[in-house]
Design a protein around this motif. Structure first.
Motif, PDB file in Angstrom:
ATOM      1  N   LEU A   1      35.523 -30.526 -51.393  1.00 43.66           N
ATOM      2  CA  LEU A   1      36.526 -31.060 -52.492  1.00 43.66           C
ATOM      3  C   LEU A   1      36.840 -32.584 -52.481  1.00 43.66           C
ATOM      4  O   LEU A   1      36.629 -33.221 -53.366  1.00 43.66           O
ATOM      5  N   ASN A   2      36.895 -32.894 -51.192  1.00 38.77           N
ATOM      6  CA  ASN A   2      37.592 -34.335 -50.952  1.00 38.77           C
ATOM      7  C   ASN A   2      36.175 -35.519 -51.222  1.00 38.77           C
ATOM      8  O   ASN A   2      36.308 -36.345 -51.909  1.00 38.77           O
ATOM      9  N   LEU A   3      35.020 -34.782 -50.921  1.00 42.52           N
ATOM     10  CA  LEU A   3      33.873 -35.480 -51.362  1.00 42.52           C
ATOM     11  C   LEU A   3      33.786 -35.752 -52.739  1.00 42.52           C
ATOM     12  O   LEU A   3      33.234 -36.835 -53.299  1.00 42.52           O
ATOM     13  N   LEU A   4      33.907 -34.644 -53.436  1.00 47.83           N
ATOM     14  CA  LEU A   4      33.740 -34.659 -54.826  1.00 47.83           C
ATOM     15  C   LEU A   4      34.890 -35.294 -55.539  1.00 47.83           C
ATOM     16  O   LEU A   4      34.730 -35.760 -56.649  1.00 47.83           O
ATOM     17  N   ARG A   5      36.051 -35.402 -54.864  1.00 43.59           N
ATOM     18  CA  ARG A   5      37.076 -36.049 -55.446  1.00 43.59           C
ATOM     19  C   ARG A   5      36.911 -37.699 -55.799  1.00 43.59           C
ATOM     20  O   ARG A   5      37.501 -38.289 -56.474  1.00 43.59           O
ATOM     21  N   GLY A   6      36.246 -38.164 -54.588  1.00 43.11           N
ATOM     22  CA  GLY A   6      36.163 -39.791 -54.608  1.00 43.11           C
ATOM     23  C   GLY A   6      35.955 -40.259 -55.948  1.00 43.11           C
ATOM     24  O   GLY A   6      36.485 -41.286 -56.582  1.00 43.11           O
ATOM     25  N   PRO A   7      34.549 -39.968 -56.466  1.00 47.47           N
ATOM     26  CA  PRO A   7      34.408 -40.429 -57.897  1.00 47.47           C
ATOM     27  C   PRO A   7      35.091 -40.165 -58.954  1.00 47.47           C
ATOM     28  O   PRO A   7      35.431 -40.979 -59.880  1.00 47.47           O
ATOM     29  N   ILE A   8      35.944 -39.025 -58.788  1.00 40.16           N
ATOM     30  CA  ILE A   8      36.964 -38.703 -60.098  1.00 40.16           C
ATOM     31  C   ILE A   8      38.192 -39.608 -59.898  1.00 40.16           C
ATOM     32  O   ILE A   8      38.437 -40.087 -60.700  1.00 40.16           O
ATOM     33  N   ALA A   9      38.559 -39.822 -58.673  1.00 40.56           N
ATOM     34  CA  ALA A   9      39.729 -40.476 -58.600  1.00 40.56           C
ATOM     35  C   ALA A   9      39.597 -41.990 -58.651  1.00 40.56           C
ATOM     36  O   ALA A   9      40.338 -42.756 -58.960  1.00 40.56           O
ATOM     37  N   HIS A  10      38.459 -42.561 -58.399  1.00 37.48           N
ATOM     38  CA  HIS A  10      38.049 -43.908 -58.668  1.00 37.48           C
ATOM     39  C   HIS A  10      37.357 -44.306 -59.877  1.00 37.48           C
ATOM     40  O   HIS A  10      36.603 -45.185 -60.158  1.00 37.48           O
TER      41      HIS A  10
END
Length: 188
Positions: free
Chosen positions: A155-164
């Protein structure tokens, strides 16, 4: 049921046409009219369409991350009481100091602090760390400590592009949906 599913497919296909052509077909008219950002129309149509698509993905992650914060807070309050943040259960160097520095940075910048609750200053990785560091509190909630680590890492890996504010393709959206389902599946 079949009509509802085919209706969703039609809307999905029309959104793809909007995205591919840059022509707005009026699918997002209500959202566009309620925007508070001034001169939103000045942004290119393709960016507005990507933003609309990504807002749905962001919404999923917003709900997930904040539900995890609530879960951690509630479990820790039950064990340690309302002052759990100051207890030995929160690692001083890896979590508490980092969160306090983030809060102080907001205060020093002159912006309104996001919260009085320090858990709101933790990163997604720190939330995972709080769970695994305090496994005796969370072992009744989750089926496996390793599963928590594996799912939160994904989830943390998938979060990166979403958060940025980066666009993600359909495959990554499917991965996010599966990872969110996996999160709820590893709960006892």
């Amino acid at each position: 049921m079949a009509f509802g599913m085919s209706g969703q497919q039609v809307v999905s296909d029309l959104r793809k046409v909007e995205m591919d052509t840059g022509h707005e077909l009026g699918l997002s008219a209500t959202k566009e009219n309620s925007r508070k950002v001034t001169e939103y129309q000045q942004f290119e149509a393709d960016l507005r369409m990507q933003a609309a698509r990504m807002s749905e993905i962001y919404e999923v992650f917003f709900c997930l991350e904040n539900s995890i914060r609530r879960l951690v807070r509630d479990a820790m309050v039950e064990i340690e009481g309302p002052n759990w943040w100051g207890s030995v259960r929160v690692d001083e160097n890896r979590i508490r100091k980092e969160a306090e520095q983030r809060r102080q940075k907001e205060i020093d910048s002159g912006i309104t602090p996001r919260s009085e609750d320090m858990i709101d200053y933790t990163t997604f990785g720190e939330l995972s760390q709080l769970i695994t560091d305090n496994w005796d509190v969370f072992d009744a909630i989750f089926v496996s400590k390793r599963a928590v680590s594996n799912v939160t890492n994904q989830l943390n890996l998938l979060r990166g592009p979403i958060a940025h504010c980066n666009d993600t393709d359909d495959l990554e959206q499917e991965r996010l949906n599966l990872a969110v389902r996996s999160w709820f599946k590893i709960m006892s």
